[in-house]
Design a protein around this motif. Structure first.
Motif, PDB file in Angstrom:
ATOM      1  N   ASN A 226       0.674  -1.265   0.119  1.00 42.73           N
ATOM      2  CA  ASN A 226       0.014  -0.073   0.002  1.00 42.73           C
ATOM      3  C   ASN A 226       0.899   1.147   0.038  1.00 42.73           C
ATOM      4  O   ASN A 226       0.487   2.348   0.051  1.00 42.73           O
ATOM      5  CB  ASN A 226      -0.883  -0.125   1.348  1.00 42.73           C
ATOM      6  N   ASN A 229      -0.267   3.902  -2.457  1.00 43.79           N
ATOM      7  CA  ASN A 229      -1.762   4.284  -2.131  1.00 43.79           C
ATOM      8  C   ASN A 229      -1.711   5.432  -0.925  1.00 43.79           C
ATOM      9  O   ASN A 229      -2.265   6.488  -1.038  1.00 43.79           O
ATOM     10  CB  ASN A 229      -2.669   3.331  -1.701  1.00 43.79           C
ATOM     11  N   VAL A 230      -1.024   5.017   0.081  1.00 43.48           N
ATOM     12  CA  VAL A 230      -0.669   6.046   1.215  1.00 43.48           C
ATOM     13  C   VAL A 230      -0.197   7.324   0.857  1.00 43.48           C
ATOM     14  O   VAL A 230      -0.546   8.320   1.170  1.00 43.48           O
ATOM     15  CB  VAL A 230      -0.502   5.240   2.349  1.00 43.48           C
ATOM     16  N   GLN A 231       0.891   7.069   0.118  1.00 43.53           N
ATOM     17  CA  GLN A 231       1.879   8.224  -0.123  1.00 43.53           C
ATOM     18  C   GLN A 231       1.121   9.355  -1.147  1.00 43.53           C
ATOM     19  O   GLN A 231       1.091  10.304  -0.605  1.00 43.53           O
ATOM     20  CB  GLN A 231       3.204   7.776  -0.826  1.00 43.53           C
ATOM     21  N   LYS A 232       0.379   8.665  -1.992  1.00 44.69           N
ATOM     22  CA  LYS A 232      -0.217   9.371  -2.849  1.00 44.69           C
ATOM     23  C   LYS A 232      -1.533  10.327  -2.180  1.00 44.69           C
ATOM     24  O   LYS A 232      -1.596  11.612  -2.424  1.00 44.69           O
ATOM     25  CB  LYS A 232      -0.685   8.684  -4.139  1.00 44.69           C
ATOM     26  N   SER A 233      -2.316   9.390  -1.526  1.00 49.91           N
ATOM     27  CA  SER A 233      -3.601  10.051  -1.093  1.00 49.91           C
ATOM     28  C   SER A 233      -3.281  11.082   0.079  1.00 49.91           C
ATOM     29  O   SER A 233      -3.903  11.832   0.281  1.00 49.91           O
ATOM     30  CB  SER A 233      -4.596   8.916  -0.526  1.00 49.91           C
ATOM     31  N   GLY A 234      -2.049  10.873   0.890  1.00 51.68           N
ATOM     32  CA  GLY A 234      -1.603  11.584   1.949  1.00 51.68           C
ATOM     33  C   GLY A 234      -0.614  12.478   1.449  1.00 51.68           C
ATOM     34  O   GLY A 234      -0.378  13.551   2.234  1.00 51.68           O
ATOM     35  N   ARG A 235      -0.272  12.515   0.287  1.00 48.44           N
ATOM     36  CA  ARG A 235       0.723  13.548  -0.296  1.00 48.44           C
ATOM     37  C   ARG A 235       1.878  13.555   0.773  1.00 48.44           C
ATOM     38  O   ARG A 235       2.311  14.858   1.115  1.00 48.44           O
ATOM     39  CB  ARG A 235       0.075  15.033  -0.589  1.00 48.44           C
TER      40      ARG A 235
END
Ligand code: ATP
Length: 514
Positions: A226, A229-235
């Motif tokens: 993940n 997913n986490v890096q992008k959605s949490g910027r």
């Protein structure tokens, strides 16, 4: 003084008697190395997880938490190396038919040598008294030096053979050291074999279409898959961390020592994503931060030590354990590993998807490196529980059993006790409960003499007792009794909540990590 085995037996029976831990499916004689947490145990476990989560996620702006599934695509475990390399070397004793981990047999042998060093130190301390210089003794005494050299050379050889998968040499080592089976006392060993620790299962209704799956042996892979997913959605910007608490499963060869080594257990893991080349700096930083977290609980600095790995796992370029002094000696409580880019790079290869980070500071893409901190909830539970259980001699010649669980982790924060069951005292006690229950777990107890009730709460680990007596009717004060010191103070009813909050609040405990 009671010996280690007696103390450990007491820990296990106290855990059962006071509603902390029991064997799973006990009415069917239990299931080996699987345990259930009963009412107080469930609370303690929840509090341990909260203490970790708050320290890791809430207190760090750049760490977020996730909750991934236990089942994962089977290729995950090919990529992570678990299908090929998550093995333990096992050996059977032909006489007792008992199975052991070959590396643990050798490590136990080394622990005995270390115990001999300890004995020499104790003897010298007695002989030299105050003028004894332990550091000098350890570096100059010929007997101690010989023991140290022996221990180190055994561990080095074990590390080398395991690294090279030279199982024959592991067996040779066991034979050369004349290690005997603790049950049969014989040296009649089989060859050493590798044994994969993952539990397999099936997904799907019909036998033909079912897919082979594994129960995850660690939570870390749920974080790696993940990562984007986490890096992008949490910027999120590197360095940043992803934390997770969840169940893991390992078909351990030898599962003894109560909840220390279980087949179903829970982990609290954090993967910290960093720029390649900065791993040693972050590895050192996380060693320091995690040790501070442990020490904040006040369970004794002397009960912790670092143990750097000789043999590194297939994914690591540096690794250490935080060891804790359990009733059976110093053993691993938490692992801190510099995992390089092994996992992300491998998932890139197996999935065909890019798992890279664009670093705006250097205008480049790269696969981040990872430093991991990984601690077992159950081992932490055992550390807290076994360290807290004390038999104390009191001034009046009696003894008391007390469970000095750090107040921030205690399952029940306070017991409210009316001195007698009449004159309106129970009503006031219930009113106090009605106020406290919004903030804390509290219990009401009116049975038996108050002294017996105090003892009961001591043994259950409740840090405070609030006693309502006839003076309460006159001046609205109650007695607060402290579990650890047995000190009693009179305080106004109006400050009971605040007094308890000060003692159990996570802020006051975690602040010590700053
Ligand atoms: P060990 O050498 O004791 O088997 P490990 O080095 O395999 O442990 P890791 O894979 O580093 O352990 O797992 C991280 C943490 O998870 C450990 O420090 C421990 O607290 C916990 N843990 C691992 N295996 C078990 C188990 N079988 N039962 C309970 N906790 C476990």
């Amino acid at each position: 003084m009671a010996n280690q085995e007696d103390i450990f037996r007491k820990v296990i029976s106290h855990a059962k008697e006071y509603g902390y831990v029991v064997q799973s499916s006990e009415i069917y004689d239990g299931l080996s190395a699987v345990y259930d947490y009963t009412q107080n145990g469930a609370e303690l476990k929840k509090n341990i997880k909260e203490y970790w989560w708050k320290a890791m996620v809430q207190m760090h702006e750049n760490i977020v938490g996730i909750d991934a599934a236990i089942f994962m695509h089977p290729t995950t475990w090919k990529a992570s190396g678990h299908v090929d390399a998550f093995n333990d070397p096992l050996i059977d004793n032909k006489d007792s038919k008992k199975r052991y981990r070959a590396d643990v047999l050798v490590e136990d042998y080394v622990a005995k040598i270390e115990a001999k060093i300890d004995k020499e130190v104790q003897k010298a301390l007695k002989r030299f008294g105050e003028s004894f210089d332990k550091a000098q003794f350890l570096t100059t005494n010929p007997r101690v030096l010989a023991y140290q050299e022996k221990a180190q050379s055994i561990l080095k050889r074990l590390g080398r053979s395991l690294e090279a998968e030279d199982l024959e040499d592991v067996k040779n080592l066991i034979e050369e050291l004349e290690i005997v089976c603790p049950v049969s006392g014989s040296k009649n060993w089989t060859d050493v074999k590798q044994f994969n620790l993952m539990f397999g299962t099936k997904l799907g209704a019909s036998a033909e279409s079912a897919t082979d799956l594994y129960l995850r042996p660690e939570t870390a892979q749920g974080i790696f898959v993940n990562f984007l997913n986490v890096q992008k959605s949490g910027r999120l910007k590197i360095p940043f961390g992803i934390a997770q608490i969840g169940k893991a499963f390992r078909n351990e060869i030898v599962a003894r020592q109560f909840i220390f080594r279980m087949r179903e257990f829970e982990q609290m893991e954090m993967q910290f994503f960093i720029k390649p080349g900065t791993q040693i700096e972050w590895y050192e930083k996380w060693k320091e931060l995690r040790m501070k977290w442990h020490l904040s609980l006040g369970m004794g600095e002397e009960n912790y030590r670092f143990h750097d790995h000789e043999k590194l796992a297939h994914y690591a370029d540096a690794a250490t354990d935080i060891e804790f002094k359990f009733p059976f000696g110093f053993k691993e409580l938490e692992g801190i590993h510099s995992r390089t880019d092994f996992d992300l790079a491998s998932h890139e290869k197996y999935s065909g998807k890019k798992l890279q980070y664009f670093d705006p500071e250097i205008n480049e893409n790269y696969v981040p490196y990872v430093v991991e901190t990984s601690i077992g909830v159950d081992r932490m539970f055992l550390a807290v529980f076994s360290n807290s259980l004390k038999e104390e001699e009191l001034e009046n010649g009696t003894t008391r059993t007390v469970l000095k669980i750090p107040a921030v982790l205690a399952p029940t924060k306070a017991a409210v006790l009316p001195l007698v069951k009449k004159d309106g005292l129970p009503e006031i006690a219930h009113k106090i409960i009605d106020d406290l229950k919004w903030d804390f777990n509290v219990v009401y107890d009116e049975k038996d003499a108050v002294g017996r009730r105090y003892r009961r709460q001591d043994a259950a680990g409740t840090p405070f007792c609030i006693t309502v007596d006839h003076q309460t009717l006159e001046d609205e004060t109650v007695t607060i009794r402290y579990r650890d010191t047995m000190e009693q103070n009179r305080i106004a009813l109006g400050v009971v909540n605040e007094t308890i909050a000060n003692e159990v609040g996570i802020r006051n405990w975690l602040k010590k990590t700053e």
